[in-house]
Design a protein around this motif. Structure first.
Motif, PDB file in Angstrom:
ATOM      1  N   LEU A   1       0.819  -1.214   0.000  1.00  0.00           N
ATOM      2  CA  LEU A   1       0.000   0.000   0.000  1.00  0.00           C
ATOM      3  C   LEU A   1       0.849   1.259   0.000  1.00  0.00           C
ATOM      4  O   LEU A   1       0.566   2.223  -0.733  1.00  0.00           O
ATOM      5  CB  LEU A   1      -0.942  -0.006   1.205  1.00  0.00           C
ATOM      6  CG  LEU A   1      -1.983  -1.132   1.222  1.00  0.00           C
ATOM      7  CD1 LEU A   1      -2.800  -1.075   2.506  1.00  0.00           C
ATOM      8  CD2 LEU A   1      -2.894  -1.055   0.003  1.00  0.00           C
ATOM      9  N   PHE A   2       1.910   1.282   0.805  1.00  0.00           N
ATOM     10  CA  PHE A   2       2.775   2.459   0.844  1.00  0.00           C
ATOM     11  C   PHE A   2       3.468   2.668  -0.500  1.00  0.00           C
ATOM     12  O   PHE A   2       3.760   3.796  -0.893  1.00  0.00           O
ATOM     13  CB  PHE A   2       3.815   2.323   1.953  1.00  0.00           C
ATOM     14  CG  PHE A   2       3.235   2.347   3.347  1.00  0.00           C
ATOM     15  CD1 PHE A   2       1.966   2.850   3.583  1.00  0.00           C
ATOM     16  CD2 PHE A   2       3.954   1.857   4.424  1.00  0.00           C
ATOM     17  CE1 PHE A   2       1.416   2.869   4.864  1.00  0.00           C
ATOM     18  CE2 PHE A   2       3.424   1.873   5.702  1.00  0.00           C
ATOM     19  CZ  PHE A   2       2.151   2.377   5.928  1.00  0.00           C
ATOM     20  N   ASP A   3       3.738   1.558  -1.199  1.00  0.00           N
ATOM     21  CA  ASP A   3       4.392   1.650  -2.499  1.00  0.00           C
ATOM     22  C   ASP A   3       3.537   2.401  -3.508  1.00  0.00           C
ATOM     23  O   ASP A   3       4.051   2.951  -4.477  1.00  0.00           O
ATOM     24  CB  ASP A   3       4.707   0.245  -3.012  1.00  0.00           C
ATOM     25  CG  ASP A   3       5.752   0.247  -4.111  1.00  0.00           C
ATOM     26  OD1 ASP A   3       6.672   1.079  -4.051  1.00  0.00           O
ATOM     27  OD2 ASP A   3       5.647  -0.580  -5.034  1.00  0.00           O
TER      28      ASP A   3
ATOM     29  N   LEU B   1      -0.462  12.535  -1.986  1.00  0.00           N
ATOM     30  CA  LEU B   1       0.458  13.658  -1.856  1.00  0.00           C
ATOM     31  C   LEU B   1       1.607  13.463  -2.827  1.00  0.00           C
ATOM     32  O   LEU B   1       2.662  12.955  -2.477  1.00  0.00           O
ATOM     33  CB  LEU B   1       0.993  13.747  -0.425  1.00  0.00           C
ATOM     34  CG  LEU B   1       0.165  14.537   0.576  1.00  0.00           C
ATOM     35  CD1 LEU B   1       0.809  14.471   1.942  1.00  0.00           C
ATOM     36  CD2 LEU B   1       0.038  15.993   0.130  1.00  0.00           C
ATOM     37  N   ALA B   2       1.384  13.844  -4.038  1.00  0.00           N
ATOM     38  CA  ALA B   2       2.415  13.707  -5.066  1.00  0.00           C
ATOM     39  C   ALA B   2       2.461  15.010  -5.852  1.00  0.00           C
ATOM     40  O   ALA B   2       1.821  15.992  -5.495  1.00  0.00           O
ATOM     41  CB  ALA B   2       2.111  12.518  -5.968  1.00  0.00           C
TER      42      ALA B   2
ATOM     43  N   LYS C   1       9.005   3.494  -9.507  1.00  0.00           N
ATOM     44  CA  LYS C   1       8.502   3.425  -8.130  1.00  0.00           C
ATOM     45  C   LYS C   1       7.751   4.699  -7.771  1.00  0.00           C
ATOM     46  O   LYS C   1       6.679   4.656  -7.147  1.00  0.00           O
ATOM     47  CB  LYS C   1       9.657   3.211  -7.147  1.00  0.00           C
ATOM     48  CG  LYS C   1      10.390   1.898  -7.306  1.00  0.00           C
ATOM     49  CD  LYS C   1      11.532   1.810  -6.300  1.00  0.00           C
ATOM     50  CE  LYS C   1      12.334   0.536  -6.481  1.00  0.00           C
ATOM     51  NZ  LYS C   1      13.480   0.470  -5.526  1.00  0.00           N
ATOM     52  N   LEU C   2       8.320   5.835  -8.155  1.00  0.00           N
ATOM     53  CA  LEU C   2       7.668   7.106  -7.845  1.00  0.00           C
ATOM     54  C   LEU C   2       6.386   7.284  -8.654  1.00  0.00           C
ATOM     55  O   LEU C   2       5.411   7.880  -8.178  1.00  0.00           O
ATOM     56  CB  LEU C   2       8.635   8.264  -8.095  1.00  0.00           C
ATOM     57  CG  LEU C   2       9.794   8.354  -7.098  1.00  0.00           C
ATOM     58  CD1 LEU C   2      10.785   9.435  -7.520  1.00  0.00           C
ATOM     59  CD2 LEU C   2       9.286   8.633  -5.686  1.00  0.00           C
TER      60      LEU C   2
ATOM     61  N   PHE D   1       3.438  10.204  -8.567  1.00  0.00           N
ATOM     62  CA  PHE D   1       4.198  11.313  -9.123  1.00  0.00           C
ATOM     63  C   PHE D   1       4.149  11.255 -10.647  1.00  0.00           C
ATOM     64  O   PHE D   1       4.165  10.181 -11.247  1.00  0.00           O
ATOM     65  CB  PHE D   1       5.652  11.276  -8.647  1.00  0.00           C
ATOM     66  CG  PHE D   1       5.813  11.591  -7.188  1.00  0.00           C
ATOM     67  CD1 PHE D   1       5.910  12.901  -6.750  1.00  0.00           C
ATOM     68  CD2 PHE D   1       5.838  10.577  -6.241  1.00  0.00           C
ATOM     69  CE1 PHE D   1       6.034  13.197  -5.403  1.00  0.00           C
ATOM     70  CE2 PHE D   1       5.964  10.863  -4.883  1.00  0.00           C
ATOM     71  CZ  PHE D   1       6.061  12.175  -4.472  1.00  0.00           C
ATOM     72  N   GLN D   2       4.105  12.432 -11.250  1.00  0.00           N
ATOM     73  CA  GLN D   2       4.087  12.530 -12.707  1.00  0.00           C
ATOM     74  C   GLN D   2       5.408  13.099 -13.194  1.00  0.00           C
ATOM     75  O   GLN D   2       5.871  14.117 -12.676  1.00  0.00           O
ATOM     76  CB  GLN D   2       2.960  13.448 -13.170  1.00  0.00           C
ATOM     77  CG  GLN D   2       1.568  13.009 -12.768  1.00  0.00           C
ATOM     78  CD  GLN D   2       0.533  14.039 -13.187  1.00  0.00           C
ATOM     79  OE1 GLN D   2       0.436  14.419 -14.348  1.00  0.00           O
ATOM     80  NE2 GLN D   2      -0.251  14.520 -12.227  1.00  0.00           N
ATOM     81  N   PHE D   3       5.996  12.468 -14.195  1.00  0.00           N
ATOM     82  CA  PHE D   3       7.226  12.986 -14.789  1.00  0.00           C
ATOM     83  C   PHE D   3       6.862  13.704 -16.075  1.00  0.00           C
ATOM     84  O   PHE D   3       6.262  13.131 -16.983  1.00  0.00           O
ATOM     85  CB  PHE D   3       8.217  11.844 -15.021  1.00  0.00           C
ATOM     86  CG  PHE D   3       8.767  11.315 -13.724  1.00  0.00           C
ATOM     87  CD1 PHE D   3       9.859  11.928 -13.118  1.00  0.00           C
ATOM     88  CD2 PHE D   3       8.150  10.261 -13.082  1.00  0.00           C
ATOM     89  CE1 PHE D   3      10.335  11.474 -11.900  1.00  0.00           C
ATOM     90  CE2 PHE D   3       8.619   9.796 -11.857  1.00  0.00           C
ATOM     91  CZ  PHE D   3       9.711  10.410 -11.272  1.00  0.00           C
TER      92      PHE D   3
END
Length: 366
Positions: free
Chosen positions: A64-66, A146-147, A350-351, A356-358
């Motif tokens: 879940l944290f992943d 939160l990303a 992973k991010l 998170f968006q790159f």
């Protein structure tokens, strides 16, 4: 990076999601058709039962944290847990990851079920016929992870077109290639980056305090006349196809020169480009001058590989993630080095899983 497609009507999207969830549940239940009350995915005879039970319970949090799910979204006790899944994360993604992880640890899938709307998924896990715990995933339309958006710029391209260079261009995530002008492979890399839908910007040489930059006919030096500054900027811009902006190569001295920067930014604005301040000097005036001249601008938050060691580069990547979580966006600059590419290949996916968006640097200029 992928081309945008037309959106399906909302009812079709809901139908597709419902069918997908149903398929996953039926697949999970198919695993329960064996003669025993639970299906053991892998043999676990070498693992102590208590240790295996503990590993299964702890694995819930790791999975879940992943995906960026926060600890306060998880409630319940050691036997029954409820997990709120944020709106920006498809509920089937953590569900599938949980089932996969339980299987890897030798767990038995006792029960899997969903409600008709597909916004509630439950999985019950056991070990050797004994029920251990149950996890229920609930979609919460009000929650967001939160990303933020992260732009990674890789400087100093142009010297070669090696497999290393191609590795950066072919990354699954969007990055920005910053290419030095006038080198043997500058134009070829710009074309390859453009074809791969990576952002392409000019890496403009500017005078450093140690005066070790090179590029004698293109470098912007303090003391140049206004005409010479304009000519050099124009020559560098014309010499590189597909550029959408530029950043400074070196420039610890030149970025303190108001006259040089004023003329340079006039040319940048005329060319319709943006400016990224590499932030090679904490006394830089370049970012401020871009604002004064009405040039779209951004400023580097950190260098990823100032120390060419894998642990350092990894920490810098996660520093970008921390900045993006706080500010909504972050910018980092790296260089075409093997270790840098290795870390990006390993850590960026992973991010992404955490939300998170790159993005290309063009998306973060203001």
């Amino acid at each position: 990076m992928a081309a945008q497609s037309n959106k399906l009507p909302r009812w079709k999207m809901r139908l597709l999601w419902s069918l997908l969830v149903l398929c996953l549940i039926l697949t999970s239940l198919k695993l329960l058709d064996g003669p025993e009350p639970g299906l053991s995915f892998f043999s676990s005879s070498e693992v102590n039962d208590d240790s295996q039970e503990e590993a299964l319970k702890l694995s819930v949090y790791g999975v879940l944290f992943d995906f960026g799910i926060q600890v306060d979204w998880i409630t319940g006790d050691s036997h029954f847990k409820t997990v709120l899944v944020p709106a920006d994360l498809p509920i089937v993604v953590p569900y599938t990851a949980l089932v996969t992880r339980f299987g890897e640890l030798g767990g038995a899938l006792i029960k899997a079920e969903s409600n008709p709307g597909g916004d509630r998924l439950t999985v019950e896990v056991g070990l050797k016929g004994k029920s251990l715990f149950q996890v229920t995933l609930l979609k919460d339309p009000e929650l967001r992870r939160l990303a933020g958006k992260i732009a990674i710029v890789i400087d100093d391209f142009g010297y070669s077109f090696s497999s290393l260079v191609k590795g950066f261009i072919e990354l699954d995530q969007e990055i920005t290639l910053s290419i030095l002008p006038g080198l043997d492979y500058s134009r070829k890399i710009a074309q390859a980056g453009f074809d791969a839908k990576q952002g392409v910007i000019l890496h403009l040489p500017m005078e450093a305090k140690n005066d070790e930059v090179g590029f004698d006919d293109l470098i912007l030096r303090t003391g140049l006349s206004e005409t010479e500054i304009r000519d050099r900027v124009r020559k560098a811009v014309r010499g590189l196809p597909h550029i959408i902006g530029l950043n400074n190569h070196m420039g610890s001295l030149a970025t303190e020169d108001e006259k040089l920067l004023s003329v340079m930014m006039d040319e940048v604005k005329k060319a319709g480009l943006f400016f990224l301040d590499s932030h090679t000097n904490f006394k830089t005036l370049a970012y401020g001058m871009a604002g004064e001249k009405g040039v779209p601008r951004a400023i580097n938050d950190t260098f990823l590989d100032a120390i060419e060691e894998e642990p350092f580069i990894r920490e810098q990547v996660y520093l970008l993630a921390e900045i993006a979580s706080r500010k909504g966006q972050a910018i980092g600059i790296g260089h075409p080095e093997k270790l840098t590419l290795k870390v990006l290949k390993k850590e960026l996916p992973k991010l992404e899983r955490r939300g998170f968006q790159f993005v290309g640097i063009a998306e973060l200029v203001k």
